[in-house]
Write an enzyme that holds these catalytic residues in place. Structure first.
Site, PDB file in Angstrom:
ATOM      1  N   GLY A  56      26.630   8.735  38.678  1.00 13.24           N
ATOM      2  CA  GLY A  56      27.239   8.185  37.479  1.00 13.24           C
ATOM      3  C   GLY A  56      28.730   8.040  37.703  1.00 13.24           C
ATOM      4  N   GLN A  61      37.438   7.145  35.713  1.00 12.73           N
ATOM      5  CA  GLN A  61      37.416   7.700  37.069  1.00 12.73           C
ATOM      6  C   GLN A  61      37.904   6.698  38.104  1.00 12.73           C
ATOM      7  OE1 GLN A  61      33.197   9.377  36.595  1.00 12.73           O
ATOM      8  NE2 GLN A  61      34.207  10.793  38.013  1.00 12.73           N
ATOM      9  N   CYS A 104      31.364  16.463  40.226  1.00 13.03           N
ATOM     10  CA  CYS A 104      32.047  15.294  39.681  1.00 13.03           C
ATOM     11  C   CYS A 104      32.789  14.589  40.806  1.00 13.03           C
ATOM     12  CB  CYS A 104      33.023  15.731  38.592  1.00 13.03           C
ATOM     13  SG  CYS A 104      33.942  14.384  37.826  1.00 13.03           S
ATOM     14  N   LEU A 105      32.708  13.273  40.820  1.00 10.19           N
ATOM     15  CA  LEU A 105      33.401  12.501  41.854  1.00 10.19           C
ATOM     16  C   LEU A 105      34.919  12.641  41.749  1.00 10.19           C
ATOM     17  CD1 LEU A 105      31.223   9.259  41.786  1.00 10.19           C
ATOM     18  CD2 LEU A 105      31.113  11.181  43.400  1.00 10.19           C
ATOM     19  N   HIS A 146      27.503  14.074  30.741  1.00 15.05           N
ATOM     20  CA  HIS A 146      28.667  14.173  31.629  1.00 15.05           C
ATOM     21  C   HIS A 146      29.528  12.913  31.520  1.00 15.05           C
ATOM     22  CE1 HIS A 146      30.536  15.450  35.583  1.00 15.05           C
ATOM     23  NE2 HIS A 146      30.823  14.160  35.587  1.00 15.05           N
ATOM     24  N   GLU A 147      28.897  11.744  31.591  1.00 15.18           N
ATOM     25  CA  GLU A 147      29.663  10.488  31.547  1.00 15.18           C
ATOM     26  C   GLU A 147      30.283  10.258  30.169  1.00 15.18           C
ATOM     27  OE1 GLU A 147      30.438   9.280  34.331  1.00 15.18           O
ATOM     28  OE2 GLU A 147      28.903  10.389  35.425  1.00 15.18           O
ATOM     29  N   HIS A 150      33.416  12.249  29.981  1.00 11.92           N
ATOM     30  CA  HIS A 150      34.540  11.581  30.656  1.00 11.92           C
ATOM     31  C   HIS A 150      35.245  10.620  29.712  1.00 11.92           C
ATOM     32  CE1 HIS A 150      34.844  12.840  34.767  1.00 11.92           C
ATOM     33  NE2 HIS A 150      33.561  12.614  35.027  1.00 11.92           N
TER      34      HIS A 150
END
Length: 179
Positions: A56, A61, A104-105, A146-147, A150
């Site tokens: 995701g 991000q 997380c990226l 999670h997204e 963000h």
């Protein structure tokens, strides 16, 4: 996006925004213009997510303060879910509250046990402006929550407390990107 095309195939990989960048810690703005620019952003986000081997990716991000995320994520039954949501709203998160590993990226190489519900529903729009409802269970429900976090200016570390939070903060301080 053209129907039937592979998401991200025509996209370019964008630089990843890392923890500490102000865009990650502020709520994203609603998308008000649907068109080619939004389509390009979604294509680029898919390309970036795939290049980073994520499941995701939210627009902040990649440095864009917009309410958009993309996903290509399995659920606990290994069913693959792939798509995007513009102006998402997490309309429900319920079921069983489970602690599970989350990364997380924007915090590369780190992971912690985070509590999330095992069922979630997100509503929003496609790049074409069509309404969409995305239900998820298990790992995919975790991804949806999670997204959405963000896009509200939160990262998974914000859900941690006590020794879990302290441990992740120490690892962030030692990371080459976190100093």
């Amino acid at each position: 996006m053209r129907s039937g095309s592979i998401p991200g195939a025509r996209g370019r990989v964008l630089p990843m925004t890392l923890l500490g960048d102000p865009v990650l810690h502020a709520p994203g703005e609603d998308v008000t213009e649907f068109g080619p620019e939004l389509e390009r952003l979604v294509e680029d986000m898919f390309a970036t997510m795939y290049a980073a081997r994520g499941v995701g990716l939210a627009a902040n991000q990649v440095g864009r303060a917009l309410r958009v995320f993309v996903y290509d994520c399995p659920d606990d039954e290994d069913e693959r879910h792939r798509g995007h949501v513009v102006n998402p709203r997490l309309v429900s998160a319920d079921g069983i509250l489970l602690r599970g590993p989350e990364g997380c990226l924007s915090l590369p190489g780190l992971e912690a046990g985070v509590e999330r519900y095992d069922e979630a529903v997100v509503e929003g729009y496609t790049v074409d402006g069509d309404r969409v409802r995305v239900p998820g269970t298990g790992f995919f429900a975790r991804c949806l929550q999670h997204e959405c976090d963000h896009l509200d200016g939160r990262v998974y570390v914000d859900h941690l407390s006590g020794w879990r939070r302290s441990r992740v903060r120490r690892k962030i301080a030692k990371a080459p990107w976190g100093g």
